[in-house]
Design an enzyme around this catalytic site. Structure first.
Site, PDB file in Angstrom:
ATOM      1  N   LYS A 181       9.556  -0.937 -12.656  1.00 37.62           N
ATOM      2  CA  LYS A 181      10.517  -0.639 -11.946  1.00 37.62           C
ATOM      3  C   LYS A 181      10.322  -1.211 -10.498  1.00 37.62           C
ATOM      4  CE  LYS A 181      12.151   1.988  -9.146  1.00 37.62           C
ATOM      5  NZ  LYS A 181      12.760   1.372  -7.966  1.00 37.62           N
ATOM      6  N   GLY A 234       3.229   2.898  -3.407  1.00 36.98           N
ATOM      7  CA  GLY A 234       4.225   3.309  -2.472  1.00 36.98           C
ATOM      8  C   GLY A 234       3.905   4.447  -1.582  1.00 36.98           C
ATOM      9  N   SER A 235       4.922   5.348  -1.161  1.00 38.88           N
ATOM     10  CA  SER A 235       4.520   6.641  -0.058  1.00 38.88           C
ATOM     11  C   SER A 235       3.812   7.543  -0.654  1.00 38.88           C
ATOM     12  CB  SER A 235       5.914   6.810   0.358  1.00 38.88           C
ATOM     13  OG  SER A 235       6.570   7.521  -0.266  1.00 38.88           O
ATOM     14  N   THR A 236       2.952   8.099   0.148  1.00 37.30           N
ATOM     15  CA  THR A 236       2.267   9.376  -0.482  1.00 37.30           C
ATOM     16  C   THR A 236       3.237  10.463  -0.887  1.00 37.30           C
ATOM     17  OG1 THR A 236       0.344   8.823   1.103  1.00 37.30           O
ATOM     18  CG2 THR A 236       0.462  11.008   0.362  1.00 37.30           C
ATOM     19  N   VAL A 238       6.175  10.224  -2.292  1.00 38.46           N
ATOM     20  CA  VAL A 238       6.682   9.938  -3.707  1.00 38.46           C
ATOM     21  C   VAL A 238       5.396   9.805  -4.826  1.00 38.46           C
ATOM     22  CG1 VAL A 238       7.983   8.204  -5.390  1.00 38.46           C
ATOM     23  CG2 VAL A 238       8.676   8.603  -2.793  1.00 38.46           C
ATOM     24  N   GLY A 239       4.212   9.559  -4.225  1.00 33.62           N
ATOM     25  CA  GLY A 239       3.270   9.645  -5.190  1.00 33.62           C
ATOM     26  C   GLY A 239       2.956  10.852  -5.550  1.00 33.62           C
ATOM     27  N   GLU A 256      -1.502   3.945  -5.504  1.00 33.31           N
ATOM     28  CA  GLU A 256      -2.181   3.277  -4.298  1.00 33.31           C
ATOM     29  C   GLU A 256      -1.148   3.854  -3.155  1.00 33.31           C
ATOM     30  OE1 GLU A 256      -4.664   1.879  -4.125  1.00 33.31           O
ATOM     31  OE2 GLU A 256      -5.010   1.499  -6.235  1.00 33.31           O
ATOM     32  N   CYS A 290       0.095  -1.544   3.593  1.00 33.11           N
ATOM     33  CA  CYS A 290      -0.725   0.005   3.532  1.00 33.11           C
ATOM     34  C   CYS A 290      -1.940  -0.212   4.299  1.00 33.11           C
ATOM     35  CB  CYS A 290      -0.925   0.309   1.886  1.00 33.11           C
ATOM     36  SG  CYS A 290      -1.448  -1.164   0.989  1.00 33.11           S
ATOM     37  N   GLU A 388       1.519   7.470   8.919  1.00 34.60           N
ATOM     38  CA  GLU A 388       1.869   5.972   8.851  1.00 34.60           C
ATOM     39  C   GLU A 388       3.156   5.545   9.320  1.00 34.60           C
ATOM     40  OE1 GLU A 388       2.620   4.655   4.558  1.00 34.60           O
ATOM     41  OE2 GLU A 388       1.017   3.202   4.866  1.00 34.60           O
TER      42      GLU A 388
END
Ligand code: TXE
Length: 500
Positions: A181, A234-236, A238-239, A256, A290, A388
């Site tokens: 995706k 992606g972002s922390t 959403v991680g 990552e 990143c 970030e």
């Protein structure tokens, strides 16, 4: 800016067929530099996702791919690499128009992506287990290394083809199947790559690509009971949600995430080289990276002069139309991302940092462009030193000793990468040891090699990509214990009377 741009229409790849979303829904991408529609894609829903997962599951459980000889898998991966290389110009144009990044930079990334496919092809023939001949005369131990199964991959918009190429070819190399995706604003090159994979002979169902919203299909992909592993960049935030969703079947997770990476410049460094790398490190890809060198830590004795030179150099960075080959900094990807950058810039001002350069939106006829921005007098506690920003904003701090520099470098919740600039070997090695981050660059910045592991400490991620570490990520180990000769009975006494 006058660019003749036409919108391309795409479909999803599910079980070897190019299809629209089951309900026919679509979405569009507008070029962030030109305000013109550049792509239309299926807006996949859960029905489409379930079909994609079922196809990947079948291809793994019943298909030829997992047990195909490595040499044949390698040929297919190499053919995909060749096609990526052959179509680099067109892929770069798609990527630049969707993401806003400079087209010349996009082209380099496309070639690096092809290199990742080529490198991964070598792993098809170098994935193996182990044997143990040391367990006694009655036991022979084998460790089989097997593909983990169906891998869900969720990718971001900042390096669309490069990031999927950090995951997919490695998973395919060891025999996994995949449901991908891509980010909703940059799916074009991932879909084009899927077409190349199909043309190269990848069997139906081995690779499936569904486009749509992270909330609508990303979370269900991470939660899906028939998916064995999720690989996310992606972002922390959403991680964390991906981990939460993955708990449903305790799938393997590889993440990552973000970074707040320092470049640390000591007084004894080659300051001209450091200057170039500091400016490159923060403005490359508009700072939407990143690994962005978003913090500059400079030794006090050279600080004033060095910071003045950084400002002078940053003023000359060519910002503008991504399709112009001279451009080094293109458009910010979305209004939402622009809002986040400006909000953090405001916080920097409010918390008392000195704005030395930029800080605002550029005045252009179309698109969304940000001035290269530099804050000095930043304290490690300020938001612009900890969060970030994902934009062209440099936060400058000073330090006295190497111990100070390491403490400041480690003072965020991230730990992705760092640059160390010094000619002193003790300082270089000492800092490399002291900084808690997955990559340390010494007297260079933002290089990457498929051989070397990539990933983050702390909240920058979980697991590693690249090289033999990717083999670990995308495989399971199975111990096979083979008994040789007569086996000792559990309860029947041995002839010698030993009833153990
Ligand atoms: O990222 P998201 P966004 C950071 C950067 C940036 C911020 C927001 O700081 O400002 O993230 O960017 C999918 N379940 N990075 O919002 O949302 C989404 O569709 C499952 C750092 O674009 O993390 C996309 O495919 N999936 C980073 C992917 O996640 C979900 C690169 C990444 O989007 C989802 C990008 C959900 N609930 C942003 N919500 C890096 N490490 O380089 C979204 N997605």
């Amino acid at each position: 800016m006058t660019v003749a741009i036409t919108a391309r229409t795409y479909q999803n790849l599910i079980d070897g067929e190019w299809v629209d979303a089951a309900d026919g829904a679509t979405f569009e991408r507008v070029s962030p530099a030109h305000d013109v529609v550049v792509g239309r894609y299926p807006s996949a829903g859960v029905v489409d996702l379930d079909r994609a997962v079922a196809a990947a599951r079948r291809a793994f459980d019943e298909g030829t791919w997992p047990m195909m000889p490595g040499v044949e898998r390698a040929r297919i991966l190499n053919r995909i690499a060749e096609r990526i290389r052959a179509e680099a110009d067109d892929l770069a144009a798609v990527e630049a128009l969707e993401s806003g990044k400079p087209v010349s930079q996009a082209r380099d990334e496309i070639l690096s992506s092809a290199d990742l496919w080529e490198y991964a092809s070598t792993l098809c023939r170098h994935t193996y287990g182990d044997t143990y001949n040391t367990l006694g005369s009655a036991m022979f131990g084998m460790v089989l290394r097997e593909p983990v199964g169906v891998v869900g991959m969720i990718t971001p918009w900042n390096f669309p083809l490069l990031i999927i190429s950090q995951k997919l070819p490695f998973a395919l190399a060891v025999g996994c199947t995949a449901v991908v995706k891509p980010a909703e604003i940059t799916p074009g090159t991932t879909l084009r790559m899927a077409q190349m994979a199909q043309d190269a002979g990848l069997p139906a169902g081995v690779l499936n690509v569904v486009t749509g919203s992270g909330r609508v299909i990303g979370t269900p992909l991470a939660a899906h009971p028939d998916v064995d592993m999720i690989s996310f960049t992606g972002s922390t935030d959403v991680g964390r949600r991906v981990i939460e969703a993955s708990k449903s079947n305790l799938k393997k997770v590889e993440l990552e995430l973000g970074g707040k990476n320092p470049q640390i410049v000591f007084a004894d460094a080659d300051l001209e080289a450091a200057l170039d790398a500091v400016v490159y490190g923060v403005y490359f890809n508009m700072g939407e990276c990143c690994n962005s060198g978003s913090r500059l830590l400079v030794q006090e004795s050279i600080a004033d002069e060095f910071i003045a030179k950084v400002v002078e150099r940053a003023r000359t960075v060519p910002v503008g139309d991504p399709m112009d080959p001279r451009t080094k900094v293109g458009a910010i990807a979305t209004d939402e991302q622009f809002g986040k950058i400006l909000e953090l810039v405001d916080s920097g001002r409010a918390e008392g940092a000195d704005l030395l350069l930029g800080g605002g939106r550029m005045d252009t006829d179309a698109g969304r462009f940000m001035e290269p921005t530099i804050f000095a007098g930043v304290e490690p506690t300020m938001r612009i030193a900890r969060e970030e920003i994902f934009g062209p904003v440099l936060s400058v701090m000073t330090f006295k000793t190497a111990a100070d520099a390491a403490r400041i470098a480690n003072s965020t919740t991230f730990g992705l990468s760092a640059g160390v600039w010094t000619k002193d070997l003790d300082t270089a090695i000492g800092m490399s040891r002291a900084i808690r981050a997955g990559t340390i660059w010494v007297n260079t910045f933002l290089e990457g090699y498929p051989e070397l592991p990539f990933g983050g400490y702390k909240e920058s991620g979980l697991g590693r990509e690249f090289g033999r570490f990717s083999i670990d990520a995308f495989t399971e180990l199975k111990s096979v214990q083979m008994h040789l000769g007569p086996r000792t009975s559990w309860w029947m006494p041995r002839s010698g009377g030993d009833a153990r």
